[in-house]
Scaffold this active site. Structure first.
Site, mmCIF file in Angstrom:
data_model
loop_
_atom_site.group_PDB
_atom_site.id
_atom_site.type_symbol
_atom_site.label_atom_id
_atom_site.label_comp_id
_atom_site.label_asym_id
_atom_site.label_seq_id
_atom_site.Cartn_x
_atom_site.Cartn_y
_atom_site.Cartn_z
ATOM 1 C CG ASN A 40 8.906 1.097 -1.910
ATOM 2 O OD1 ASN A 40 9.661 2.082 -1.559
ATOM 3 N ND2 ASN A 40 8.522 0.459 -0.922
ATOM 4 C CG ASP A 63 1.999 0.481 -13.361
ATOM 5 O OD1 ASP A 63 0.984 0.088 -13.024
ATOM 6 O OD2 ASP A 63 2.593 1.599 -12.587
ATOM 7 C CG PHE A 85 5.140 -10.027 -4.003
ATOM 8 C CD1 PHE A 85 5.191 -10.742 -2.635
ATOM 9 C CD2 PHE A 85 5.668 -11.114 -4.762
ATOM 10 C CE1 PHE A 85 5.470 -11.875 -2.144
ATOM 11 C CE2 PHE A 85 6.257 -12.178 -4.355
ATOM 12 C CZ PHE A 85 5.813 -12.569 -2.979
ATOM 13 C CB SER A 131 -2.079 -7.054 5.277
ATOM 14 O OG SER A 131 -1.858 -6.362 6.533
ATOM 15 C CE1 TYR A 155 -1.171 -2.076 1.905
ATOM 16 C CE2 TYR A 155 -1.427 -2.440 4.478
ATOM 17 C CZ TYR A 155 -1.166 -2.971 3.149
ATOM 18 O OH TYR A 155 -0.262 -4.094 3.018
ATOM 19 C CE LYS A 159 -2.166 -5.392 0.474
ATOM 20 N NZ LYS A 159 -1.389 -5.973 -0.679
ATOM 21 C CG ASP A 305 -0.173 1.622 16.796
ATOM 22 O OD1 ASP A 305 -0.511 1.588 15.565
ATOM 23 O OD2 ASP A 305 0.882 2.161 17.117
HETATM 24 P P1 NAD Z 1 7.645 -3.392 -1.219
HETATM 25 O O1 NAD Z 1 7.361 -2.057 -1.387
HETATM 26 O O2 NAD Z 1 9.110 -3.546 -0.750
HETATM 27 O O3 NAD Z 1 7.414 -4.306 -2.661
HETATM 28 C C1 NAD Z 1 6.356 -4.063 -3.417
HETATM 29 C C2 NAD Z 1 6.952 -3.851 -4.841
HETATM 30 O O4 NAD Z 1 5.909 -3.762 -5.841
HETATM 31 C C3 NAD Z 1 8.051 -2.730 -5.049
HETATM 32 O O5 NAD Z 1 9.030 -3.222 -5.720
HETATM 33 C C4 NAD Z 1 7.334 -1.728 -5.973
HETATM 34 O O6 NAD Z 1 8.136 -0.878 -6.960
HETATM 35 C C5 NAD Z 1 6.266 -2.689 -6.665
HETATM 36 N N1 NAD Z 1 5.127 -1.921 -7.135
HETATM 37 C C6 NAD Z 1 4.387 -1.181 -6.619
HETATM 38 N N2 NAD Z 1 3.280 -0.740 -7.410
HETATM 39 C C7 NAD Z 1 3.594 -1.332 -8.643
HETATM 40 C C8 NAD Z 1 2.848 -1.359 -9.855
HETATM 41 N N3 NAD Z 1 1.772 -0.481 -10.152
HETATM 42 N N4 NAD Z 1 3.390 -2.137 -10.965
HETATM 43 C C9 NAD Z 1 4.532 -2.838 -10.497
HETATM 44 N N5 NAD Z 1 5.079 -2.766 -9.538
HETATM 45 C C10 NAD Z 1 4.484 -2.016 -8.647
HETATM 46 O O7 NAD Z 1 6.563 -4.013 -0.367
HETATM 47 P P2 NAD Z 1 6.775 -5.466 0.373
HETATM 48 O O8 NAD Z 1 6.967 -5.246 2.150
HETATM 49 O O9 NAD Z 1 7.550 -6.452 -0.283
HETATM 50 O O10 NAD Z 1 5.127 -5.994 0.429
HETATM 51 C C11 NAD Z 1 4.681 -6.642 -0.747
HETATM 52 C C12 NAD Z 1 3.363 -7.093 -0.927
HETATM 53 O O11 NAD Z 1 2.978 -7.184 0.597
HETATM 54 C C13 NAD Z 1 2.449 -5.648 -0.800
HETATM 55 O O12 NAD Z 1 1.355 -6.024 -1.533
HETATM 56 C C14 NAD Z 1 2.243 -5.463 0.687
HETATM 57 O O13 NAD Z 1 0.863 -4.314 0.825
HETATM 58 C C15 NAD Z 1 2.027 -6.703 1.332
HETATM 59 N N6 NAD Z 1 2.254 -6.738 2.628
HETATM 60 C C16 NAD Z 1 3.377 -6.272 3.389
HETATM 61 C C17 NAD Z 1 3.515 -6.195 4.576
HETATM 62 C C18 NAD Z 1 5.009 -5.714 5.117
HETATM 63 O O14 NAD Z 1 4.965 -5.236 6.534
HETATM 64 N N7 NAD Z 1 5.871 -5.539 4.314
HETATM 65 C C19 NAD Z 1 2.642 -6.974 5.556
HETATM 66 C C20 NAD Z 1 1.398 -7.271 4.715
HETATM 67 C C21 NAD Z 1 1.234 -7.107 3.367
HETATM 68 C C1 UD1 Z 2 1.788 -1.687 10.523
HETATM 69 C C2 UD1 Z 2 0.476 -1.327 9.718
HETATM 70 C C3 UD1 Z 2 -0.105 -2.570 9.050
HETATM 71 C C4 UD1 Z 2 0.691 -3.302 8.441
HETATM 72 C C5 UD1 Z 2 2.153 -3.562 9.205
HETATM 73 C C6 UD1 Z 2 3.067 -4.256 8.262
HETATM 74 C C7 UD1 Z 2 -0.570 0.677 11.018
HETATM 75 C C8 UD1 Z 2 -1.459 1.134 12.018
HETATM 76 N N1 UD1 Z 2 -0.332 -0.530 10.578
HETATM 77 O O1 UD1 Z 2 1.549 -2.600 11.569
HETATM 78 O O2 UD1 Z 2 -1.232 -2.153 8.576
HETATM 79 O O3 UD1 Z 2 0.182 -4.465 7.649
HETATM 80 O O4 UD1 Z 2 2.426 -2.302 9.484
HETATM 81 O O5 UD1 Z 2 4.173 -4.779 8.771
HETATM 82 O O6 UD1 Z 2 0.540 1.284 10.613
HETATM 83 N N2 UD1 Z 2 6.202 1.293 17.169
HETATM 84 C C9 UD1 Z 2 6.803 1.962 18.026
HETATM 85 N N3 UD1 Z 2 7.575 2.835 17.376
HETATM 86 C C10 UD1 Z 2 7.799 3.182 16.261
HETATM 87 C C11 UD1 Z 2 7.188 2.060 15.219
HETATM 88 C C12 UD1 Z 2 6.316 1.148 15.829
HETATM 89 O O7 UD1 Z 2 6.641 1.906 19.400
HETATM 90 O O8 UD1 Z 2 8.593 4.048 15.657
HETATM 91 C C13 UD1 Z 2 5.291 -0.040 17.719
HETATM 92 C C14 UD1 Z 2 3.855 0.233 17.274
HETATM 93 O O9 UD1 Z 2 3.076 1.048 18.101
HETATM 94 C C15 UD1 Z 2 3.252 -1.178 17.259
HETATM 95 C C16 UD1 Z 2 4.495 -2.074 17.032
HETATM 96 O O10 UD1 Z 2 5.693 -1.011 17.526
HETATM 97 O O11 UD1 Z 2 3.097 -1.494 18.882
HETATM 98 C C17 UD1 Z 2 4.646 -2.560 15.741
HETATM 99 O O12 UD1 Z 2 4.586 -1.391 14.819
HETATM 100 P P1 UD1 Z 2 4.470 -1.442 13.230
HETATM 101 O O13 UD1 Z 2 6.016 -2.314 12.914
HETATM 102 O O14 UD1 Z 2 4.391 -0.275 12.498
HETATM 103 O O15 UD1 Z 2 3.483 -2.640 12.632
HETATM 104 P P2 UD1 Z 2 1.940 -2.568 12.972
HETATM 105 O O16 UD1 Z 2 1.478 -1.360 13.737
HETATM 106 O O17 UD1 Z 2 1.400 -3.853 13.524
#
Ligand code: NAD
Ligand code: UD1
Length: 346
Positions: A40, A63, A85, A131, A155, A159, A305
């Site tokens: 990704n 991986d 991550f 998360s 998901y 975690k 949500d």
């Molecule tokens: P991302 O997808 O941009 O980054 C994840 C990276 O992990 C990618 O570069 C992907 O290629 C790599 N990856 C996935 N599976 C792999 C594997 N098996 N081996 C090696 N590399 C692998 O996501 P992000 O937003 O940067 O998130 C990073 C971490 O934070 C994740 O664990 C995600 O669950 C957690 N997280 C993200 C959010 C968010 O909103 N972005 C919120 C809460 C938690």
């Molecule tokens: C989502 C994930 C959560 C994850 C987080 C990462 C779900 C149910 N939850 O959270 O597990 O950790 O992303 O950032 O998917 N919204 C709109 N229109 C859109 C998209 C979102 O109105 O097209 C609203 C949603 O209803 C919410 C807010 O925007 O109220 C934020 O949404 P989003 O960015 O998807 O985050 P979460 O739902 O908080």
């Protein structure tokens, strides 16, 4: 007191949060090694990070389920600490292909822990990306770290399983130093506009969706519900600038390896701002930052949500000496800069 310069491995380090953290760690004087299978993310991230920092980064394609390669990587680079991550993160997709999520996230973490234990120098400092999703439907606000956990999708359960595995490990072997960071809603981008969040296909999350509407890639935003019990009826979330989040990782590594008082065991922290914004507030802030209009229409609520979610950040402030500094304007402006760069190369 901050630790000396460390060799830090970032699994998933070429992704959205990992790449920003790589910049912050490198600029704080640590040596950063990225380990990613690019499922990704872009393999060219090393060049982009070098363009931002002026320093080369070691990027290893692999991986996290490849325990032997991880063990070799840890040993060859004398890794002191790992920030984990790597993982799959799409909530909706996790309900469709749950086994892939458990295999990648849970099995991947077990593989990493085995590699760390098997490495000759046994690095035992680990920061894990968890998360706020582990809190499920909030029973009270703001959410502190002792709030009950109850994931509502596969998901989130990956975690929670990983958090339990890390807790068991820290109890079995007290020499581990583990920080489990529960992120709220990461948004925004590096001020250069060169790295940011660039999801494949239709964005699931609000901020990248809004950015793509503003730039004209998507026609309009669906606002998922305006009948929640919130000030304007739309969902409220704790959006945190990805650069603040990146600095939270630096603070966690410093905390675990503090030269005066090292912190062994498992430590769980919320990383958020403590302040919630509604969907409509986000739309207005993005319009102001971009100078573009963001057409929207009110759609039905999205399944799963919740109305409101925001963090208590007291623990991270007290223990890590960290708190988020950047405001909503900065989140929107940096996201817009990245969106324009991605679309036009400008
Ligand atoms: P991302 O997808 O941009 O980054 C994840 C990276 O992990 C990618 O570069 C992907 O290629 C790599 N990856 C996935 N599976 C792999 C594997 N098996 N081996 C090696 N590399 C692998 O996501 P992000 O937003 O940067 O998130 C990073 C971490 O934070 C994740 O664990 C995600 O669950 C957690 N997280 C993200 C959010 C968010 O909103 N972005 C919120 C809460 C938690
Ligand atoms: C989502 C994930 C959560 C994850 C987080 C990462 C779900 C149910 N939850 O959270 O597990 O950790 O992303 O950032 O998917 N919204 C709109 N229109 C859109 C998209 C979102 O109105 O097209 C609203 C949603 O209803 C919410 C807010 O925007 O109220 C934020 O949404 P989003 O960015 O998807 O985050 P979460 O739902 O908080």
């Amino acid at each position: 007191m901050s630790p000396a310069s460390l060799n830090i491995l970032l699994t998933g380090g070429s992704g959205y949060i990992g790449s920003h953290t790589a910049v912050v760690l490198q600029q704080a004087g640590h040596r950063v090694f990225i380990y990613d299978n690019f499922c990704n993310s872009d393999p060219a991230v090393g060049h982009t990070l070098q363009a931002i920092t002026g320093h080369p980064f070691t990027v290893i394609e692999g991986d996290v389920r490849d325990t032997a390669l991880l063990q070799q990587t840890l040993g060859e680079n004398a890794i002191d600490a790992v920030i984990h991550f790597a993982g799959l993160k799409a909530v909706g997709e996790s309900a469709i292909i749950p086994i892939d999520y458990y295999a990648n996230n849970v099995q991947g973490t077990i593989s990493l822990l085995q590699a760390m234990q098997a490495a000759s120098h046994q690095p035992k400092t680990l920061v894990f990306s968890s998360s706020a999703t582990v809190y499920g439907d909030p029973q009270y606000l703001p959410i502190d770290e002792s709030h009950p956990t109850a994931a509502t999708n596969p998901y989130g359960r990956t975690k929670l399983h990983i958090e339990e595995i890390l807790t068991d490990l820290s109890k079995a072997d007290a020499s581990w130093r583990i920080a489990c960071l529960r992120y709220f809603n990461p948004v925004g981008a590096h001020p250069s506009g060169l790295i940011g969040e660039n999801p494949n296909g239709l964005p699931n999350n609000l901020m990248p969706f809004v950015a793509q509407v503003a730039v004209g890639k998507l026609k309009e935003l669906n606002v998922f519900g305006n009948d929640y019990e919130t000030p304007d009826g739309t969902g409220v979330r704790d959006y945190i600038h990805v650069m603040d989040l990146a600095e939270g990782h630096l603070a966690a590594v410093s905390y675990l390896n503090d030269a005066v008082q090292a912190h062994q065991g498992m430590h769980t922290f919320n990383l958020g701002t403590g302040r919630g914004y509604s969907v409509m507030e986000m739309v207005q802030a993005f319009e102001a930052a971009s100078g573009k209009s963001v057409p929207f229409h009110i759609a039905p609520r999205r399944a799963g949500d919740i109305a409101s979610c925001y963090a208590s950040t007291a623990l991270a402030t007290r223990e890590l000496g960290w708190s988020a500094k950047r405001d909503l304007k900065d989140m929107c402006e940096s996201s817009w800069r990245f969106q324009q760069h991605t679309n036009t190369g400008a």
